[in-house]
Scaffold this motif. Structure first.
Motif, PDB file in Angstrom:
ATOM      1  N   LEU A 240      -6.300  -0.211 -28.720  1.00  0.00           N
ATOM      2  CA  LEU A 240      -5.254  -0.620 -29.984  1.00  0.00           C
ATOM      3  C   LEU A 240      -6.276   0.041 -31.321  1.00  0.00           C
TER       4      LEU A 240
ATOM      5  N   THR B  92       7.782  -0.687 -28.629  1.00  0.00           N
ATOM      6  CA  THR B  92       8.643   0.438 -28.698  1.00  0.00           C
ATOM      7  C   THR B  92       8.397   1.478 -27.565  1.00  0.00           C
TER       8      THR B  92
ATOM      9  N   VAL C  10       1.623   6.262 -29.836  1.00  0.00           N
ATOM     10  CA  VAL C  10       1.489   5.181 -29.018  1.00  0.00           C
ATOM     11  C   VAL C  10       1.542   5.662 -27.513  1.00  0.00           C
TER      12      VAL C  10
ATOM     13  N   PHE D  44       3.562  -7.069 -25.601  1.00  0.00           N
ATOM     14  CA  PHE D  44       4.041  -5.765 -26.166  1.00  0.00           C
ATOM     15  C   PHE D  44       4.281  -6.054 -27.368  1.00  0.00           C
TER      16      PHE D  44
ATOM     17  N   ARG E 261       3.164  -8.638 -29.310  1.00  0.00           N
ATOM     18  CA  ARG E 261       1.772  -8.947 -29.959  1.00  0.00           C
ATOM     19  C   ARG E 261       1.141  -7.483 -30.471  1.00  0.00           C
ATOM     20  N   ASN E 262       1.000  -6.642 -29.529  1.00  0.00           N
ATOM     21  CA  ASN E 262       0.605  -5.372 -29.833  1.00  0.00           C
ATOM     22  C   ASN E 262       1.202  -4.509 -30.950  1.00  0.00           C
ATOM     23  N   SER E 263       2.567  -4.675 -31.104  1.00  0.00           N
ATOM     24  CA  SER E 263       3.334  -4.176 -32.270  1.00  0.00           C
ATOM     25  C   SER E 263       2.934  -4.564 -33.497  1.00  0.00           C
TER      26      SER E 263
ATOM     27  N   TRP F 281       5.437   0.084 -36.982  1.00  0.00           N
ATOM     28  CA  TRP F 281       6.471  -0.688 -36.109  1.00  0.00           C
ATOM     29  C   TRP F 281       7.109   0.282 -35.172  1.00  0.00           C
TER      30      TRP F 281
ATOM     31  N   VAL G  23      -0.785  -3.423 -34.608  1.00  0.00           N
ATOM     32  CA  VAL G  23      -0.926  -2.126 -34.683  1.00  0.00           C
ATOM     33  C   VAL G  23      -0.033  -1.681 -36.209  1.00  0.00           C
TER      34      VAL G  23
ATOM     35  N   ARG H  12      -0.101  -1.269 -24.915  1.00  0.00           N
ATOM     36  CA  ARG H  12       1.224  -0.552 -25.148  1.00  0.00           C
ATOM     37  C   ARG H  12       1.945  -1.521 -26.132  1.00  0.00           C
ATOM     38  N   THR H  13       2.687  -0.896 -27.294  1.00  0.00           N
ATOM     39  CA  THR H  13       3.427  -1.456 -28.001  1.00  0.00           C
ATOM     40  C   THR H  13       4.977  -1.356 -27.498  1.00  0.00           C
TER      41      THR H  13
END
Length: 270
Positions: free
Chosen positions: A131, A220, A207, A62, A64-66, A201, A69, A217-218
């Protein structure tokens, strides 16, 4: 004195978040735990929540995805907003004011009413649960904010005679923009980059709407699911996750703070 009281009042939720993140789960929910556990309750202090939240869930994914993004949305929005804002500030073309005020109007438009049409468009394009779809959605909604901020700087912060002098020295419009205008615009671009990164962020809505797959999924949105998944919530783990999430924006702000004040002040770097 009054200012100090207001400052402490505003800071209290963040201090409480940090306090909870370093307590054992029982101490975090116990009314017997001192407000400042360093005085008389050292046995309740632990860093285990930070290790547990990193190991017991997909939080590294999560996180890493944030990062992906937020950085991608920042770069994409700046790539399009810098020349767009410069065109609105310097060029005279048909429909310029209409297009600019349309862009500004979208900043004030509530995003929640656009969720269904945005989802339908992205679903038809095959961008749901990707993503790339999240990045595009966030970039689109950051773009008007950056255009509004940067065009004001280009219009008021950089005198047109600077570009005229560059043209007289043999540069064309593009090279004058790249070699003269962009370096002078570093404060405003830094401020726009900071706001873009924070928007990407902290974004929850797009999302949440565009993803149901955990792999895209991020953090947050992941915290929202973690919060609702446990019958007995581990508040120290949740607060530890929030503390970890706060760190990248703080670091990014530390890197960009020299530009933010000048960028918002409307003057070029001196």
């Amino acid at each position: 004195m009054a200012l100090a009281a207001v400052f402490l009042w505003a800071l209290a939720p963040y201090l409480w978040m940090i306090r909870t993140s370093i307590l054992t789960n029982f101490a975090a929910i116990s009314t017997d735990t001192p407000y400042i556990p360093f005085f008389g309750a050292m046995d309740t202090i632990t860093l285990e929540p930070f290790f547990n939240v990193w190991e017991r869930s997909n939080f590294p994914l999560f996180f890493r995805n944030s990062i992906i993004v937020a950085l991608a949305a920042t770069v994409i929005s700046l790539f399009f907003s810098i020349p767009g804002a410069y065109a609105f500030a310097r060029l005279d073309f048909p429909g310029r004011q209409l297009l600019f005020y349309t862009a500004v109007f979208t900043i004030m438009f509530p995003w929640i009413v656009l969720t269904i049409p945005v989802y339908e468009v992205f679903f038809n394009l095959g961008l749901v649960n990707t993503l790339l779809g999240v990045i595009i959605a966030i970039s689109i909604f950051i773009l008007p904010q950056n255009i509004w901020l940067l065009q004001g700087f280009f219009r008021q912060g950089i005198p047109p005679n600077i570009e005229e002098a560059a043209l007289l020295d043999g540069l064309n419009e593009i090279t004058a923009f790249i070699r003269i205008v962009l370096p002078l615009s570093a404060p405003a671009i830094g401020a726009a980059a900071l706001f873009s990164f924070l928007s990407g962020w902290n974004n929850f809505l797009w999302v949440f709407i565009l993803t149901s797959d955990e792999n895209v999924r991020t953090a947050t949105v992941a915290i929202h699911y973690i919060l609702g998944s446990d019958t007995l919530r581990e508040w120290n783990l949740l607060m530890a996750a929030v503390v970890i999430l706060v760190l990248p924006p703080v670091i990014f702000y530390g890197l960009a703070q020299n530009y933010v004040g000048e960028g918002l002040g409307g003057g070029p770097a001196g």
